[in-house]
Motif scaffolding. Structure first.
Motif, PDB file in Angstrom:
ATOM      1  N   ARG A  20      27.037  41.775  73.944  1.00  0.00           N
ATOM      2  CA  ARG A  20      26.790  40.260  73.460  1.00  0.00           C
ATOM      3  C   ARG A  20      27.631  39.803  74.343  1.00  0.00           C
ATOM      4  N   VAL A  21      28.735  39.747  75.020  1.00  0.00           N
ATOM      5  CA  VAL A  21      29.429  38.949  76.384  1.00  0.00           C
ATOM      6  C   VAL A  21      28.384  38.548  76.953  1.00  0.00           C
ATOM      7  N   LEU A  22      27.898  39.226  77.673  1.00  0.00           N
ATOM      8  CA  LEU A  22      27.061  39.569  78.636  1.00  0.00           C
ATOM      9  C   LEU A  22      26.162  38.423  78.591  1.00  0.00           C
ATOM     10  N   LEU A  23      25.474  37.805  77.040  1.00  0.00           N
ATOM     11  CA  LEU A  23      24.297  37.536  77.191  1.00  0.00           C
ATOM     12  C   LEU A  23      24.584  35.845  76.739  1.00  0.00           C
ATOM     13  N   HIS A  24      26.164  34.944  75.925  1.00  0.00           N
ATOM     14  CA  HIS A  24      27.163  34.058  76.085  1.00  0.00           C
ATOM     15  C   HIS A  24      27.137  34.330  78.007  1.00  0.00           C
ATOM     16  N   VAL A  25      28.038  34.776  78.541  1.00  0.00           N
ATOM     17  CA  VAL A  25      27.820  35.173  79.951  1.00  0.00           C
ATOM     18  C   VAL A  25      27.302  34.656  81.023  1.00  0.00           C
ATOM     19  N   ALA A  26      25.821  34.806  80.517  1.00  0.00           N
ATOM     20  CA  ALA A  26      24.239  34.374  81.377  1.00  0.00           C
ATOM     21  C   ALA A  26      24.055  33.316  80.459  1.00  0.00           C
ATOM     22  N   ARG A  27      23.936  32.825  79.634  1.00  0.00           N
ATOM     23  CA  ARG A  27      23.525  31.666  79.067  1.00  0.00           C
ATOM     24  C   ARG A  27      24.606  30.359  79.122  1.00  0.00           C
ATOM     25  N   PRO A  82      21.536  57.142  80.815  1.00  0.00           N
ATOM     26  CA  PRO A  82      20.458  57.341  81.045  1.00  0.00           C
ATOM     27  C   PRO A  82      19.454  57.099  81.085  1.00  0.00           C
ATOM     28  N   ALA A  83      19.233  56.840  79.880  1.00  0.00           N
ATOM     29  CA  ALA A  83      17.517  56.845  79.559  1.00  0.00           C
ATOM     30  C   ALA A  83      17.296  55.199  79.710  1.00  0.00           C
ATOM     31  N   GLU A  84      18.020  55.266  79.731  1.00  0.00           N
ATOM     32  CA  GLU A  84      17.822  53.410  80.312  1.00  0.00           C
ATOM     33  C   GLU A  84      18.268  52.961  81.383  1.00  0.00           C
ATOM     34  N   ALA A  85      18.593  54.369  82.279  1.00  0.00           N
ATOM     35  CA  ALA A  85      18.973  53.585  83.784  1.00  0.00           C
ATOM     36  C   ALA A  85      18.569  52.929  84.964  1.00  0.00           C
ATOM     37  N   ASP A  86      16.821  53.573  85.115  1.00  0.00           N
ATOM     38  CA  ASP A  86      15.549  53.085  84.989  1.00  0.00           C
ATOM     39  C   ASP A  86      15.639  51.340  85.180  1.00  0.00           C
ATOM     40  N   HIS A  87      15.634  50.635  84.324  1.00  0.00           N
ATOM     41  CA  HIS A  87      16.101  49.109  83.922  1.00  0.00           C
ATOM     42  C   HIS A  87      16.750  48.151  84.369  1.00  0.00           C
ATOM     43  N   PRO A  88      16.989  47.620  85.308  1.00  0.00           N
ATOM     44  CA  PRO A  88      17.876  46.456  85.290  1.00  0.00           C
ATOM     45  C   PRO A  88      18.223  45.979  84.182  1.00  0.00           C
ATOM     46  N   VAL A  89      19.851  45.296  84.263  1.00  0.00           N
ATOM     47  CA  VAL A  89      20.683  44.705  82.449  1.00  0.00           C
ATOM     48  C   VAL A  89      19.624  42.960  82.604  1.00  0.00           C
ATOM     49  N   GLY A  90      19.148  43.036  84.101  1.00  0.00           N
ATOM     50  CA  GLY A  90      18.247  41.382  83.915  1.00  0.00           C
ATOM     51  C   GLY A  90      16.913  41.518  83.154  1.00  0.00           C
ATOM     52  N   ASP A  91      16.289  43.032  82.730  1.00  0.00           N
ATOM     53  CA  ASP A  91      15.399  43.484  80.936  1.00  0.00           C
ATOM     54  C   ASP A  91      15.587  42.727  80.249  1.00  0.00           C
ATOM     55  N   LEU A  92      16.864  43.185  79.961  1.00  0.00           N
ATOM     56  CA  LEU A  92      17.354  43.002  78.831  1.00  0.00           C
ATOM     57  C   LEU A  92      17.878  41.455  78.403  1.00  0.00           C
ATOM     58  N   LEU A  93      18.740  40.861  79.916  1.00  0.00           N
ATOM     59  CA  LEU A  93      18.906  39.067  79.574  1.00  0.00           C
ATOM     60  C   LEU A  93      17.721  38.054  79.703  1.00  0.00           C
ATOM     61  N   ASP A  94      16.585  38.909  80.688  1.00  0.00           N
ATOM     62  CA  ASP A  94      15.163  38.239  80.580  1.00  0.00           C
ATOM     63  C   ASP A  94      14.758  38.574  78.781  1.00  0.00           C
ATOM     64  N   ALA A  95      15.140  39.536  78.185  1.00  0.00           N
ATOM     65  CA  ALA A  95      14.252  39.273  76.938  1.00  0.00           C
ATOM     66  C   ALA A  95      15.095  38.932  75.674  1.00  0.00           C
ATOM     67  N   PHE A  96      16.738  38.346  76.007  1.00  0.00           N
ATOM     68  CA  PHE A  96      17.219  37.677  74.985  1.00  0.00           C
ATOM     69  C   PHE A  96      16.938  36.297  75.728  1.00  0.00           C
ATOM     70  N   LEU A  97      17.501  35.840  76.922  1.00  0.00           N
ATOM     71  CA  LEU A  97      17.307  34.146  77.078  1.00  0.00           C
ATOM     72  C   LEU A  97      15.851  33.798  77.489  1.00  0.00           C
ATOM     73  N   HIS A  98      14.812  34.650  77.433  1.00  0.00           N
ATOM     74  CA  HIS A  98      13.744  33.937  78.018  1.00  0.00           C
ATOM     75  C   HIS A  98      13.008  33.715  76.403  1.00  0.00           C
ATOM     76  N   ARG A  99      13.391  34.217  75.230  1.00  0.00           N
ATOM     77  CA  ARG A  99      13.085  34.196  73.211  1.00  0.00           C
ATOM     78  C   ARG A  99      13.813  32.875  73.126  1.00  0.00           C
ATOM     79  N   GLU A 100      15.411  32.227  73.906  1.00  0.00           N
ATOM     80  CA  GLU A 100      15.869  31.854  73.242  1.00  0.00           C
ATOM     81  C   GLU A 100      15.158  30.073  74.030  1.00  0.00           C
ATOM     82  N   SER A 101      14.562  30.206  74.993  1.00  0.00           N
ATOM     83  CA  SER A 101      13.971  29.336  75.747  1.00  0.00           C
ATOM     84  C   SER A 101      12.131  28.996  75.596  1.00  0.00           C
ATOM     85  N   ALA A 102      11.302  30.260  74.907  1.00  0.00           N
ATOM     86  CA  ALA A 102      10.600  30.219  74.678  1.00  0.00           C
ATOM     87  C   ALA A 102      10.403  28.862  73.677  1.00  0.00           C
ATOM     88  N   PRO A 103       8.711  28.744  73.088  1.00  0.00           N
ATOM     89  CA  PRO A 103       8.873  27.429  72.155  1.00  0.00           C
ATOM     90  C   PRO A 103       8.315  28.969  70.493  1.00  0.00           C
TER      91      PRO A 103
END
Length: 113
Positions: A20-27, A82-103
């Motif tokens: 949640r903190v990271l998402l706020h900072v990214a926003r 380890p279960a998500e280590a093949d994904h960058p944190v940008g994937d998580l950010l994109d999922a939430f930040l894209h959702r906020e900006s999409a119509p």
């Protein structure tokens, strides 16, 4: 003391306070820690500790701009579990930040594997 399933269902969430903190900072890279604390419902000191954790792990950097801090998120850093280590944190950010900006009419985005 045992807690009922209904009571437990209201006590957990999918995202951690770190996410949640990271998402706020990214926003808002210029966000004040006090504002993050108020939005999330945790103390400002807890946010300070989380920001320090995120900075130490390389997820964000802090730069002084006048009397304020400006944060920069590195979206290329891998998720920690380890279960998500093949994904960058940008994937998580994109999922939430894209959702906020999409119509709203755009509908849901498919999950990426």
């Amino acid at each position: 003391m045992s807690t009922s399933p209904a009571a437990r269902a209201t006590q957990w969430t999918f995202l951690t306070n770190h996410a949640r903190v990271l998402l706020h900072v990214a926003r808002d890279p210029d966000v004040r820690l006090r504002d993050i604390a108020n939005a999330i419902g945790i103390t400002e000191r807890a946010v300070q500790l989380i920001v320090a954790d995120l900075e130490a792990a390389g997820y964000l950097t802090r730069a002084r701009v006048g009397r304020r801090n400006r944060y920069t998120v590195d979206p290329t850093v891998a998720l920690r579990h380890p279960a998500e280590a093949d994904h960058p944190v940008g994937d998580l950010l994109d999922a939430f930040l894209h959702r906020e900006s999409a119509p709203a009419a755009a509908g849901r985005q498919p999950l990426r594997s």
